[in-house]
Write a protein that holds these residues in place. Structure first.
Motif, mmCIF file in Angstrom:
data_model
loop_
_atom_site.group_PDB
_atom_site.id
_atom_site.type_symbol
_atom_site.label_atom_id
_atom_site.label_comp_id
_atom_site.label_asym_id
_atom_site.label_seq_id
_atom_site.Cartn_x
_atom_site.Cartn_y
_atom_site.Cartn_z
ATOM 1 N N ILE A 182 9.919 6.548 -21.911
ATOM 2 C CA ILE A 182 8.997 7.689 -21.802
ATOM 3 C C ILE A 182 9.696 8.770 -20.991
ATOM 4 N N PRO A 183 10.614 9.501 -21.592
ATOM 5 C CA PRO A 183 11.386 10.508 -20.849
ATOM 6 C C PRO A 183 10.492 11.617 -20.290
ATOM 7 N N GLY A 184 10.868 12.092 -19.099
ATOM 8 C CA GLY A 184 10.198 13.233 -18.502
ATOM 9 C C GLY A 184 8.840 12.943 -17.904
ATOM 10 N N LYS A 185 8.420 11.683 -17.839
ATOM 11 C CA LYS A 185 7.103 11.339 -17.329
ATOM 12 C C LYS A 185 7.232 10.459 -16.091
ATOM 13 N N ILE A 186 6.484 10.816 -15.047
ATOM 14 C CA ILE A 186 6.440 10.051 -13.802
ATOM 15 C C ILE A 186 5.065 9.409 -13.671
ATOM 16 N N PHE A 187 5.039 8.126 -13.386
ATOM 17 C CA PHE A 187 3.779 7.401 -13.234
ATOM 18 C C PHE A 187 3.578 7.033 -11.766
ATOM 19 N N LYS A 188 2.372 7.317 -11.267
ATOM 20 C CA LYS A 188 2.022 6.986 -9.894
ATOM 21 C C LYS A 188 1.690 5.498 -9.781
ATOM 22 N N GLY A 189 1.936 4.961 -8.599
ATOM 23 C CA GLY A 189 1.621 3.564 -8.346
ATOM 24 C C GLY A 189 1.595 3.282 -6.861
ATOM 25 N N GLU A 190 1.397 2.023 -6.526
ATOM 26 C CA GLU A 190 1.405 1.596 -5.134
ATOM 27 C C GLU A 190 1.982 0.192 -5.032
ATOM 28 N N VAL A 191 2.551 -0.094 -3.898
ATOM 29 C CA VAL A 191 3.154 -1.397 -3.655
ATOM 30 C C VAL A 191 2.040 -2.423 -3.440
ATOM 31 N N LEU B 192 14.959 13.692 -7.156
ATOM 32 C CA LEU B 192 15.956 12.821 -7.772
ATOM 33 C C LEU B 192 15.351 11.980 -8.893
ATOM 34 N N LEU B 193 14.159 11.429 -8.625
ATOM 35 C CA LEU B 193 13.528 10.587 -9.631
ATOM 36 C C LEU B 193 13.172 11.388 -10.876
ATOM 37 N N ARG B 194 12.732 12.618 -10.699
ATOM 38 C CA ARG B 194 12.403 13.456 -11.858
ATOM 39 C C ARG B 194 13.651 13.838 -12.644
ATOM 40 N N MET B 195 14.734 14.036 -11.938
ATOM 41 C CA MET B 195 15.995 14.304 -12.635
ATOM 42 C C MET B 195 16.416 13.090 -13.458
ATOM 43 N N ALA B 196 16.226 11.887 -12.887
ATOM 44 C CA ALA B 196 16.552 10.671 -13.638
ATOM 45 C C ALA B 196 15.658 10.528 -14.861
ATOM 46 N N SER B 197 14.389 10.921 -14.737
ATOM 47 C CA SER B 197 13.482 10.857 -15.879
ATOM 48 C C SER B 197 13.900 11.831 -16.971
ATOM 49 N N TRP B 198 14.336 13.003 -16.575
ATOM 50 C CA TRP B 198 14.783 13.982 -17.569
ATOM 51 C C TRP B 198 16.044 13.497 -18.287
ATOM 52 N N GLY C 53 0.792 -1.225 0.000
ATOM 53 C CA GLY C 53 0.000 0.000 0.000
ATOM 54 C C GLY C 53 0.820 1.268 0.000
ATOM 55 N N ASP C 54 2.148 1.158 0.151
ATOM 56 C CA ASP C 54 2.991 2.353 0.123
ATOM 57 C C ASP C 54 2.908 3.030 -1.247
ATOM 58 N N GLU C 55 3.013 4.339 -1.231
ATOM 59 C CA GLU C 55 3.022 5.100 -2.486
ATOM 60 C C GLU C 55 4.311 4.829 -3.243
ATOM 61 N N ALA C 56 4.207 4.753 -4.552
ATOM 62 C CA ALA C 56 5.373 4.512 -5.396
ATOM 63 C C ALA C 56 5.278 5.355 -6.649
ATOM 64 N N GLU C 57 6.420 5.595 -7.255
ATOM 65 C CA GLU C 57 6.499 6.281 -8.539
ATOM 66 C C GLU C 57 7.435 5.506 -9.440
ATOM 67 N N VAL C 58 7.085 5.496 -10.725
ATOM 68 C CA VAL C 58 7.812 4.689 -11.695
ATOM 69 C C VAL C 58 8.235 5.562 -12.865
ATOM 70 N N VAL C 59 9.440 5.318 -13.343
ATOM 71 C CA VAL C 59 9.974 5.983 -14.531
ATOM 72 C C VAL C 59 10.265 4.922 -15.575
ATOM 73 N N ILE C 60 9.799 5.134 -16.789
ATOM 74 C CA ILE C 60 10.081 4.230 -17.904
ATOM 75 C C ILE C 60 11.143 4.885 -18.789
ATOM 76 N N ASP C 61 12.190 4.128 -19.112
ATOM 77 C CA ASP C 61 13.261 4.697 -19.925
ATOM 78 C C ASP C 61 12.751 5.194 -21.271
#
Length: 345
Positions: free
Chosen positions: A251-260, A331-337, A241-249
């Motif tokens: 799809i640059p610059g996009k953060i996807f919401k998710g949960e454990v 940090l995650l958004r920088m990695a997405s960029w 149930g923890d909040e999570a965010e995912v980056v797909i290589d």
């Protein structure tokens, strides 16, 4: 992030020294430097432990090797490679003539056996009537015991023939059901919604029911999930149930919401099987990572083309020190960029 924090802290220190006119001496400068090390170090430790990040994440999918249950020559391949199909659609057909002939032959044998059984039953009814008459004659004392014995033997013989034919009937019926089932298996259907990858099957090829030589690989459309491989240091902080965010290589610059959804209770590094050899130090050379399954809940997810098996990064934000999660999000958004930058060939 550490460089960003250092630059931010340095700018803050310069502003404080300028505004409050603090002199630069052997006490103020080391105090500011040690304070920066303590503050930045504490923030990074809290972030790494309570809000873990994985650079090893992937969109996993489930595939099924398609193996025919009967052997035969392929007559038709109805599906095209990478084309989406629905559950129950025909994938390919095997020549059905040999199986149809087998079914027809067994049906003829079954009908012949039924006719034979009916003939024996008619003769058995007649023989039993004769036996009854001979028994009545012997009881009255006007019949011969020899005729009664012959009639009884005839009845017993017919009963034995009937039982043999009935057993043969059951055997042929079982063979017929098996032949009909084999005939149905000459048409192979899609097990679910999905598509076929790397289709090399062609009409004229021989398809065999051999598990380790499938004729095609079927990918299930809705049976995929995203998993990240995290260091074991944050094991005590992860929860369903923890909040999570995912980056797909891809799809640059996009953060996807998710949960454990799942924190797997076991990893392959400690697996022991009954048929394996003795353990030694070579099995403990490298610690395994903890697999965590993440469900993508972002409504924007279906709008993008995500190839099955695509890689990326993932971060989990636990309930502990949740204010520090801002650092991990940056940090995650920088990695997405950074996914916009890739080698040119």
């Amino acid at each position: 992030m550490d460089l960003l924090l250092i630059l931010t802290y340095t700018a803050l220190c310069v502003a404080v020294f300028k505004i409050f006119r603090i002199p630069l001496n052997k006490w103020t400068v080391p105090t500011a430097a040690l304070g920066g090390v303590l503050i930045i170090g504490t923030l990074i430790i809290l972030m790494n432990y309570n809000h873990p990040y994985s650079e090893m994440a992937r969109n996993y999918y489930v595939s099924t090797p398609i193996v025919p249950l009967v052997k035969g020559r392929v007559a038709e391949v109805s599906v095209k490679p990478n084309q989406k199909v629905k559950q129950g659609d025909v994938l390919f057909r095997i020549e059905a003539e040999p199986f149809e002939q087998q079914v027809a032959s067994l049906q003829a044998r079954l009908q012949s056996n039924q006719d034979h059984v009916k003939s024996i039953q008619a003769r058995l009814r007649s023989a039993r009537l004769d036996l009854g008459r001979f028994q009545e004659l012997v009881r009255r004392g006007i019949g011969k015991q020899r005729d009664l014995d012959v009639s009884q033997a005839n009845v017993d013989d017919l009963v034995s023939q009937r039982d043999q034919q009935q057993a043969l009937f059951n055997d042929i019926q079982a063979q017929l059901k098996k032949a009909q089932y084999d005939l149905e298996q000459t048409v192979v259907h899609a097990p679910s919604d999905g598509f076929v990858l790397q289709l090399a099957l062609r009409p004229g090829m021989i398809a065999t029911p051999y598990l380790y030589r499938p004729v095609m690989t079927f990918v299930h459309q809705n049976e995929n999930y995203y998993a990240g491989w995290f260091w074991q240091n944050s094991m005590q902080r992860l929860a369903i149930g923890d909040e999570a965010e995912v980056v797909i290589d891809g799809i640059p610059g996009k953060i996807f919401k998710g949960e454990v959804t799942i924190v797997l209770p076991a990893i392959a590094a400690g697996n022991v099987q009954a048929n394996m050899g003795l353990l030694d130090q070579s099995t403990a050379q490298r610690p395994g990572r903890l697999p965590v399954t993440i469900k993508i809940t972002d409504p924007e997810w279906p709008k993008y083309q995500v190839i099955a098996g695509a890689s990326g990064q993932a971060a989990i934000y636990t309930q502990h020190f949740h204010h520090v999660a801002v650092m991990r999000k940056v940090l995650l958004r920088m990695a997405s960029w950074m996914n916009y930058v890739f080698p040119f060939h």
